[in-house]
Design an enzyme around this catalytic site. Structure first.
Site, PDB file in Angstrom:
ATOM      1  N   TYR A 128       2.831  67.199 -18.123  1.00 46.82           N
ATOM      2  CA  TYR A 128       4.542  66.381 -18.646  1.00 46.82           C
ATOM      3  C   TYR A 128       4.969  67.571 -19.432  1.00 46.82           C
ATOM      4  O   TYR A 128       6.737  67.835 -19.463  1.00 46.82           O
ATOM      5  CB  TYR A 128       3.871  65.079 -19.336  1.00 46.82           C
ATOM      6  CG  TYR A 128       4.625  64.628 -19.681  1.00 46.82           C
ATOM      7  CD1 TYR A 128       4.717  63.333 -18.563  1.00 46.82           C
ATOM      8  CD2 TYR A 128       5.763  64.639 -20.437  1.00 46.82           C
ATOM      9  CE1 TYR A 128       5.858  62.103 -18.907  1.00 46.82           C
ATOM     10  CE2 TYR A 128       6.408  64.235 -21.176  1.00 46.82           C
ATOM     11  CZ  TYR A 128       7.076  62.584 -19.876  1.00 46.82           C
ATOM     12  OH  TYR A 128       8.119  61.867 -19.964  1.00 46.82           O
ATOM     13  N   LYS A 129       4.247  68.549 -20.172  1.00 55.29           N
ATOM     14  CA  LYS A 129       5.081  69.343 -21.423  1.00 55.29           C
ATOM     15  C   LYS A 129       5.485  70.522 -20.762  1.00 55.29           C
ATOM     16  O   LYS A 129       6.833  70.258 -21.015  1.00 55.29           O
ATOM     17  CB  LYS A 129       3.698  70.338 -22.447  1.00 55.29           C
ATOM     18  CG  LYS A 129       2.653  70.490 -21.536  1.00 55.29           C
ATOM     19  CD  LYS A 129       2.089  71.908 -22.214  1.00 55.29           C
ATOM     20  CE  LYS A 129       1.101  72.729 -22.190  1.00 55.29           C
ATOM     21  NZ  LYS A 129       0.515  72.476 -21.575  1.00 55.29           N
ATOM     22  N   GLY A 130       5.209  70.371 -18.815  1.00 51.99           N
ATOM     23  CA  GLY A 130       6.032  71.102 -18.102  1.00 51.99           C
ATOM     24  C   GLY A 130       6.663  72.800 -18.973  1.00 51.99           C
ATOM     25  O   GLY A 130       5.356  73.593 -19.824  1.00 51.99           O
TER      26      GLY A 130
END
Ligand code: B12
Length: 246
Positions: A128-130
């Protein structure tokens, strides 16, 4: 014969050929060391070398930056190199293609394979954090992303990908000692080929020393190097899956 397109390094003005080289010499900073750095640069073919930086970086070691002229030019017209040509789409564009054209979730499975324990790259793409403010594939409504982490064997990765019906397998390789990245990558392609489902899955190869040409040579569909953003990968995958879906 095609027209040459010669380019030279740009320093202060077009075609002046000015470059800088940096290196460490095993000496303490001194006037003699400065001269040694100058000679070292001259030996490499730089003209009129100017030592711009001379800094101690450890006891008995000095870091140098030398500025000088290079006579070399490169003919751009003679270079042919494969590259991923997919345009990087916006999040909305990606979600729309999945919703309207593919009409189901796009499944991806990723891992850092073999003995390689570097998870940061594959996490940057999938989690998610990428990376660099660009959220990972997990954050898209239209993607189902499985991150198997590091030190995953090719057999485990292939089995998981097959079990979840993966559209794409994402392989990360950071360690390149003794070309183990090439061996690992090639072995996965051979495994999937031997199991007879290569046509059903996209194979992406990535890492700091990976480029598209190497990935193609090893039998992958695309290669992604340093600075890759999750949206680059998402765009490539949805475009390819869209074509397959038609
Ligand atoms: C952090 C780190 C570690 C951590 C890893 C922690 C972790 N959980 O990942 C620890 C301390 C465990 C570690 C261990 C080792 N490391 Co290390 N490590 C690094 C370091 C400092 C940063 C790597 C990193 O996180 N980069 C940041 C990520 C975001 O960048 P990235 O991996 O390039 O990923 C991007 C792209 O390449 C791409 N990408 C990557 N994978 C994929 C996959 C796909 C499918 C796609 C599409 C894109 C993609 O997208 C990402 C985002 O843009 C580098 C040096 C450096 N500054 O790079 C050394 C480095 C990678 N390590 C190195 C070495 C040698 C080791 C050890 C062997 C050291 C030792 N003697 O024990 C061990 C190996 C352990 C093992 N079995 O793998 C060498 C590798 C040399 C080589 N080329 O083989 C490096 C280069 C250091 C050096 N200069 O010597 N390391």
């Amino acid at each position: 014969m095609s027209r040459k397109e010669l380019i030279r390094a740009y320093g202060d003005r077009q075609n002046d050929g000015m470059v800088q080289m940096s290196f460490v010499l095993p000496v303490a900073p001194s006037a003699r060391s400065r001269e040694a750095a100058k000679i070292f640069a001259l030996e490499h073919g730089l003209t009129d070398p100017l030592v711009a930086t001379m800094e101690a970086c450890a006891e008995g070691y000095t870091f140098f930056v030398v500025y000088g002229g290079s006579k070399h030019a490169v003919d751009l017209a003679a270079i042919e190199v494969p590259e991923v040509t997919t345009r990087t789409l916006s999040r909305d564009e990606i979600e729309l293609i999945i919703k309207n054209d593919i009409k189901r979730k796009v499944v991806v499975v990723g891992a850092c394979t073999g003995a390689d324990a570097h998870t940061v790259g594959i996490d940057a793409i999938l989690n998610y954090k990428g990376y660099g403010g660009d959220k990972g594939l997990e954050s898209y409504k239209g993607f189902e992303a499985f991150n198997m982490g590091a030190q995953v064997e090719n057999e485990q990765l292939a089995a998981r990908a097959r079990a979840v019906g993966a559209d794409a397998i994402l392989v990360s390789q950071v360690i390149t000692q003794r070309d183990c990245h090439k061996e690992n990558g090639k072995a996965l392609v051979e495994l999937i080929n031997s199991q007879g489902w290569r046509d059903e899955v996209l194979l992406l190869f990535g890492g700091p020393r990976i480029d598209h040409k190497l990935a193609l040579d090893l039998g992958f569909d695309a290669g992604f190097g340093p600075g890759t953003k999750p949206s680059d990968v998402a765009s490539f995958v949805v475009e390819q899956v869209r074509v397959k879906t038609k």
